[in-house]
Design a protein around this motif. Structure first.
Motif, short mmCIF file in Angstrom:
data_model
loop_
_atom_site.label_atom_id
_atom_site.label_comp_id
_atom_site.label_asym_id
_atom_site.label_seq_id
_atom_site.Cartn_x
_atom_site.Cartn_y
_atom_site.Cartn_z
N UNK A 1 -15.52 -17.08 -8.41
CA UNK A 1 -14.93 -16.06 -9.28
C UNK A 1 -13.90 -16.65 -10.25
N UNK A 2 -13.45 -17.84 -9.99
CA UNK A 2 -12.49 -18.50 -10.86
C UNK A 2 -13.11 -19.48 -11.82
N UNK A 3 -14.37 -19.30 -12.15
CA UNK A 3 -15.06 -20.26 -13.03
C UNK A 3 -14.71 -20.10 -14.50
N UNK A 4 -13.86 -19.13 -14.84
CA UNK A 4 -13.40 -18.97 -16.21
C UNK A 4 -14.26 -18.11 -17.11
N UNK A 5 -15.39 -17.64 -16.63
CA UNK A 5 -16.27 -16.85 -17.50
C UNK A 5 -15.82 -15.40 -17.63
N UNK A 6 -15.02 -14.93 -16.67
CA UNK A 6 -14.44 -13.59 -16.70
C UNK A 6 -12.93 -13.76 -16.56
N UNK A 7 -12.15 -13.10 -17.39
CA UNK A 7 -10.70 -13.24 -17.25
C UNK A 7 -10.22 -12.86 -15.85
N UNK B 1 -8.36 -6.47 -11.74
CA UNK B 1 -8.47 -5.03 -11.97
C UNK B 1 -9.63 -4.44 -11.17
N UNK B 2 -10.76 -5.14 -11.18
CA UNK B 2 -11.94 -4.69 -10.45
C UNK B 2 -11.65 -4.67 -8.95
N UNK B 3 -10.99 -5.71 -8.46
CA UNK B 3 -10.72 -5.78 -7.03
C UNK B 3 -9.65 -4.78 -6.61
N UNK B 4 -8.71 -4.48 -7.48
CA UNK B 4 -7.74 -3.41 -7.21
C UNK B 4 -8.48 -2.08 -7.10
N UNK B 5 -9.39 -1.83 -8.04
CA UNK B 5 -10.14 -0.56 -7.99
C UNK B 5 -10.96 -0.46 -6.72
N UNK B 6 -11.54 -1.56 -6.27
CA UNK B 6 -12.30 -1.56 -5.02
C UNK B 6 -11.39 -1.17 -3.86
N UNK C 1 -18.82 -0.73 -13.11
CA UNK C 1 -19.72 -1.43 -12.19
C UNK C 1 -19.20 -1.38 -10.75
N UNK C 2 -17.91 -1.66 -10.56
CA UNK C 2 -17.39 -1.64 -9.19
C UNK C 2 -17.46 -0.24 -8.61
N UNK C 3 -17.19 0.76 -9.40
CA UNK C 3 -17.31 2.13 -8.89
C UNK C 3 -18.75 2.45 -8.52
N UNK C 4 -19.68 2.06 -9.37
CA UNK C 4 -21.09 2.33 -9.08
C UNK C 4 -21.56 1.60 -7.83
N UNK C 5 -21.11 0.37 -7.67
CA UNK C 5 -21.54 -0.42 -6.51
C UNK C 5 -20.95 0.11 -5.20
N UNK D 1 -17.55 -11.24 -8.02
CA UNK D 1 -16.17 -10.78 -7.80
C UNK D 1 -16.18 -9.46 -7.03
N UNK D 2 -17.14 -8.59 -7.34
CA UNK D 2 -17.30 -7.35 -6.58
C UNK D 2 -17.73 -7.68 -5.15
N UNK D 3 -18.64 -8.64 -5.02
CA UNK D 3 -19.06 -9.08 -3.69
C UNK D 3 -17.94 -9.73 -2.91
N UNK D 4 -17.09 -10.47 -3.60
CA UNK D 4 -15.96 -11.14 -2.93
C UNK D 4 -15.04 -10.11 -2.28
N UNK D 5 -14.64 -9.09 -3.03
CA UNK D 5 -13.76 -8.09 -2.45
C UNK D 5 -14.49 -7.31 -1.36
N UNK D 6 -15.79 -7.08 -1.55
CA UNK D 6 -16.56 -6.40 -0.50
C UNK D 6 -16.63 -7.22 0.78
N UNK D 7 -16.65 -8.53 0.65
CA UNK D 7 -16.65 -9.41 1.82
C UNK D 7 -15.40 -9.19 2.66
N UNK D 8 -14.27 -8.93 2.00
CA UNK D 8 -13.00 -8.79 2.70
C UNK D 8 -12.64 -7.35 3.05
#
Length: 168
Positions: free
Chosen positions: A38-44, A50-55, A104-108, A141-148
């Motif tokens: 998730x830290x590969x730089x392609x997404x800020x 923000x996505x993980x907070x929403x999750x 996307x995170x809400x839909x997932x 990133x959505x999967x990462x937060x879902x993992x935890x």
């Protein structure tokens, strides 16, 4: 159905007394790999947080909500953006790309009355903002937060403690 008292004091100790990462040390390798992905730089980083907070908000995890709010504050995000994540749909503080990521995170994470959680239309909206690698990174990133999420909901680490040692 279990009811909870709204006046009950919430203990400031984790539900699970042992740190799951100490019980299953292989987790460190998996966790480090997820952070690299998730830290590969392609997404800020701010979008990912923000996505993980929403999750965390969606699943009702105080630990994840406090954790990702803290990450955003440390990154210098304005309070208006942080506090309006829960109501992002009518908030003026998010870009089109961030809105697509939050959708996307809400839909997932939430059931859909129409059956399919991520519609072709939503995918197209996200793809209009993110090229292939970034869209894949956002999925991870959505999967990462879902993992935890199970750790946060089952073991219940103490909110506000260090991310690296919530069992201390």
């Amino acid at each position: 159905m279990e009811t909870r008292s709204i006046t009950a004091e919430i203990p400031m100790v984790p539900r699970m007394p042992e740190d799951p990462a100490e019980l299953v040390p292989e987790l460190a390798e998996v966790s480090a790999a997820l952070f690299r992905v998730t830290g590969n730089g392609s997404v800020p980083r701010s979008t990912i947080s923000l996505v993980q907070l929403r999750a965390g908000q969606i699943v009702g995890s105080t630990y994840l909500t406090v954790l990702h709010t803290g990450f955003l504050r440390k990154a210098g995000e304005p309070e208006e953006r942080i506090t309006s994540v829960a109501s992002w749909q009518d908030s003026p503080y998010f870009t089109g790309a961030e809105r697509a990521a939050l959708a996307l995170v809400e839909a997932a994470l939430q059931p859909s009355a129409s059956g399919e959680r991520v519609s072709d239309e939503l995918y197209a909206q996200a793809a209009a903002h993110y090229e292939g690698k970034a869209l894949a990174t956002l999925m991870f990133a959505i999967g990462q937060v879902n993992f935890f999420i199970p750790v946060a909901l089952i073991a219940k680490p103490v909110p506000g403690r260090s991310f690296t040692d919530p069992w201390a």
